[in-house]
Motif scaffolding. Sequence first.
Motif, PDB file in Angstrom:
ATOM      1  N   TYR A 130      29.108  40.984  42.822  1.00 27.55           N
ATOM      2  CA  TYR A 130      29.984  39.846  42.530  1.00 27.55           C
ATOM      3  C   TYR A 130      29.119  38.602  42.416  1.00 27.55           C
ATOM      4  O   TYR A 130      28.120  38.448  43.134  1.00 27.55           O
ATOM      5  CB  TYR A 130      31.006  39.673  43.649  1.00 27.55           C
ATOM      6  CG  TYR A 130      31.888  38.467  43.487  1.00 27.55           C
ATOM      7  CD1 TYR A 130      32.911  38.451  42.548  1.00 27.55           C
ATOM      8  CD2 TYR A 130      31.695  37.332  44.283  1.00 27.55           C
ATOM      9  CE1 TYR A 130      33.724  37.335  42.405  1.00 27.55           C
ATOM     10  CE2 TYR A 130      32.513  36.218  44.139  1.00 27.55           C
ATOM     11  CZ  TYR A 130      33.522  36.224  43.195  1.00 27.55           C
ATOM     12  OH  TYR A 130      34.323  35.121  43.045  1.00 27.55           O
ATOM     13  N   ARG A 131      29.506  37.689  41.495  1.00 28.30           N
ATOM     14  CA  ARG A 131      28.786  36.413  41.345  1.00 28.30           C
ATOM     15  C   ARG A 131      29.675  35.263  41.798  1.00 28.30           C
ATOM     16  O   ARG A 131      30.767  35.066  41.266  1.00 28.30           O
ATOM     17  CB  ARG A 131      28.357  36.197  39.898  1.00 28.30           C
ATOM     18  CG  ARG A 131      27.139  37.014  39.526  1.00 28.30           C
ATOM     19  CD  ARG A 131      26.479  36.501  38.259  1.00 28.30           C
ATOM     20  NE  ARG A 131      27.294  36.737  37.075  1.00 28.30           N
ATOM     21  CZ  ARG A 131      26.816  36.641  35.835  1.00 28.30           C
ATOM     22  NH1 ARG A 131      25.543  36.291  35.632  1.00 28.30           N
ATOM     23  NH2 ARG A 131      27.596  36.862  34.812  1.00 28.30           N
ATOM     24  N   TYR A 132      29.217  34.503  42.803  1.00 26.75           N
ATOM     25  CA  TYR A 132      29.946  33.323  43.277  1.00 26.75           C
ATOM     26  C   TYR A 132      29.739  32.181  42.284  1.00 26.75           C
ATOM     27  O   TYR A 132      28.624  31.975  41.778  1.00 26.75           O
ATOM     28  CB  TYR A 132      29.449  32.912  44.661  1.00 26.75           C
ATOM     29  CG  TYR A 132      29.918  33.835  45.769  1.00 26.75           C
ATOM     30  CD1 TYR A 132      31.132  33.614  46.409  1.00 26.75           C
ATOM     31  CD2 TYR A 132      29.129  34.914  46.154  1.00 26.75           C
ATOM     32  CE1 TYR A 132      31.552  34.462  47.430  1.00 26.75           C
ATOM     33  CE2 TYR A 132      29.549  35.763  47.176  1.00 26.75           C
ATOM     34  CZ  TYR A 132      30.766  35.536  47.801  1.00 26.75           C
ATOM     35  OH  TYR A 132      31.183  36.377  48.812  1.00 26.75           O
ATOM     36  N   TRP A 162      23.912  37.604  41.159  1.00 26.57           N
ATOM     37  CA  TRP A 162      24.677  38.775  41.607  1.00 26.57           C
ATOM     38  C   TRP A 162      24.431  39.051  43.092  1.00 26.57           C
ATOM     39  O   TRP A 162      23.292  39.158  43.539  1.00 26.57           O
ATOM     40  CB  TRP A 162      24.300  40.012  40.802  1.00 26.57           C
ATOM     41  CG  TRP A 162      24.927  40.028  39.437  1.00 26.57           C
ATOM     42  CD1 TRP A 162      24.312  39.698  38.254  1.00 26.57           C
ATOM     43  CD2 TRP A 162      26.269  40.361  39.126  1.00 26.57           C
ATOM     44  NE1 TRP A 162      25.189  39.805  37.216  1.00 26.57           N
ATOM     45  CE2 TRP A 162      26.414  40.221  37.728  1.00 26.57           C
ATOM     46  CE3 TRP A 162      27.371  40.754  39.872  1.00 26.57           C
ATOM     47  CZ2 TRP A 162      27.605  40.467  37.066  1.00 26.57           C
ATOM     48  CZ3 TRP A 162      28.564  41.009  39.214  1.00 26.57           C
ATOM     49  CH2 TRP A 162      28.674  40.865  37.828  1.00 26.57           C
ATOM     50  N   CYS A 201      27.579  47.926  43.154  1.00 26.86           N
ATOM     51  CA  CYS A 201      28.756  47.054  43.103  1.00 26.86           C
ATOM     52  C   CYS A 201      28.301  45.632  43.377  1.00 26.86           C
ATOM     53  O   CYS A 201      27.414  45.406  44.208  1.00 26.86           O
ATOM     54  CB  CYS A 201      29.789  47.453  44.149  1.00 26.86           C
ATOM     55  SG  CYS A 201      30.537  49.074  43.887  1.00 26.86           S
ATOM     56  N   SER A 222      39.028  34.359  44.985  1.00 25.92           N
ATOM     57  CA  SER A 222      39.071  34.966  43.651  1.00 25.92           C
ATOM     58  C   SER A 222      39.720  36.343  43.652  1.00 25.92           C
ATOM     59  O   SER A 222      40.018  36.880  42.588  1.00 25.92           O
ATOM     60  CB  SER A 222      37.653  35.070  43.083  1.00 25.92           C
ATOM     61  OG  SER A 222      36.846  35.900  43.903  1.00 25.92           O
ATOM     62  N   SER A 232      33.934  37.058  54.053  1.00 25.39           N
ATOM     63  CA  SER A 232      34.058  38.159  53.094  1.00 25.39           C
ATOM     64  C   SER A 232      34.456  39.438  53.843  1.00 25.39           C
ATOM     65  O   SER A 232      34.176  39.588  55.035  1.00 25.39           O
ATOM     66  CB  SER A 232      32.733  38.378  52.351  1.00 25.39           C
ATOM     67  OG  SER A 232      31.732  38.804  53.259  1.00 25.39           O
ATOM     68  N   GLN A 255      37.184  42.724  44.580  1.00 20.49           N
ATOM     69  CA  GLN A 255      36.449  43.451  43.564  1.00 20.49           C
ATOM     70  C   GLN A 255      36.334  44.897  44.044  1.00 20.49           C
ATOM     71  O   GLN A 255      36.046  45.140  45.211  1.00 20.49           O
ATOM     72  CB  GLN A 255      35.048  42.859  43.377  1.00 20.49           C
ATOM     73  CG  GLN A 255      35.016  41.341  43.291  1.00 20.49           C
ATOM     74  CD  GLN A 255      35.744  40.834  42.064  1.00 20.49           C
ATOM     75  OE1 GLN A 255      35.515  41.304  40.942  1.00 20.49           O
ATOM     76  NE2 GLN A 255      36.620  39.862  42.258  1.00 20.49           N
ATOM     77  N   PRO A 275      35.393  38.571  48.248  1.00 27.08           N
ATOM     78  CA  PRO A 275      34.302  37.619  48.455  1.00 27.08           C
ATOM     79  C   PRO A 275      34.638  36.479  49.404  1.00 27.08           C
ATOM     80  O   PRO A 275      33.741  35.830  49.954  1.00 27.08           O
ATOM     81  CB  PRO A 275      34.014  37.070  47.055  1.00 27.08           C
ATOM     82  CG  PRO A 275      34.992  37.685  46.145  1.00 27.08           C
ATOM     83  CD  PRO A 275      35.869  38.611  46.889  1.00 27.08           C
TER      84      PRO A 275
END
Length: 313
Positions: free
Chosen positions: A256-258, A187, A254, A228, A272, A231, A224
């Motif tokens: 995001y997972r790459y 994350w 908050c 994708s 990003s 978010q 990101p």
Amino acid sequence: MHWLMVRRSCPAWLLMVLLFALYIVSAASAHADGGSGGCNVLKDPTCTVSVGGLGAGGSGSTGAGGDGGSSGVSKDPCAVYPDAVYGDRPPTVSRACADELQGKYCNAILGDILDGLKYPSVNNLTPAQAVLVNGNLARSGCPVIVTTATLAQRAFDSIVFPRPSGHRSPSEAQRYNGYPFTYVGLWTYYWTDPAIWRPLTATASAAGLTATVTATPSSLSFDPGDGSGSQSCAGPGRPWLESDGDSAPSEGACGYRYSRVTGPGYGHPITSTQTIVWKITWTGTGNSGGEIAALSTSTSGQLNVLQIKTVNR
């Protein structure tokens, strides 16, 4: 005795000149006052413009101050300028008449603008519509309108909207091969400075009217940069803490997972972007108000996504 003295002391030709000059002066005086002690509207248009009432006795002089027009002369500042008197030469009118003509012209222009744009009445314009109308008025040489909507736009224009701070975990200050970085499969937290996350207000006043604009941050989004899509979070997010480990973001966080690393050789970083969306409303004199189109501010930065198994944040 006076005539004899003049005749004895002056040549005949000079006497003729003097007599002719006396005749001209007498005729001009009679024309100027019309036989009633007034003034010549053709030579001095301002003398008959009666904005505050006609003079006593109906002479039409603006300096006298009288009974409000008992002479029957019209109070219309342009009524004393019949075009026929001047022929093909435009009259030189008074300031009051010029203002009257300009006002009528600009009111007609305003009506044409509102009709052409299919806009409601002046008092029902939105701030954006008022800006467009005023732009058209200015190009026509007319003064701009002042309403609560135009004041709201003026207040809005004075607000300086901050950009998000762009914080991220690991810290964007860390570098690998010259670029900030994060890790694949873990994350990545993102947040903005809490000091930015507050309402902004501005007020503008004119002509006895006032309008206040309030801009409130409504969401923080994070693109990101890997294709994708963005978010979104409802609030400003918060920093990653050691107690968070690799758990999903909670308690206002908050993240995001790459899913894949950047490469080859981490020489091609991705970009990003953090974005704050501002909701904007306004209120004004006379219970007026409404919304102004939402505005966004953004901050971008490059980073690489690394492939490692052990993480030290």
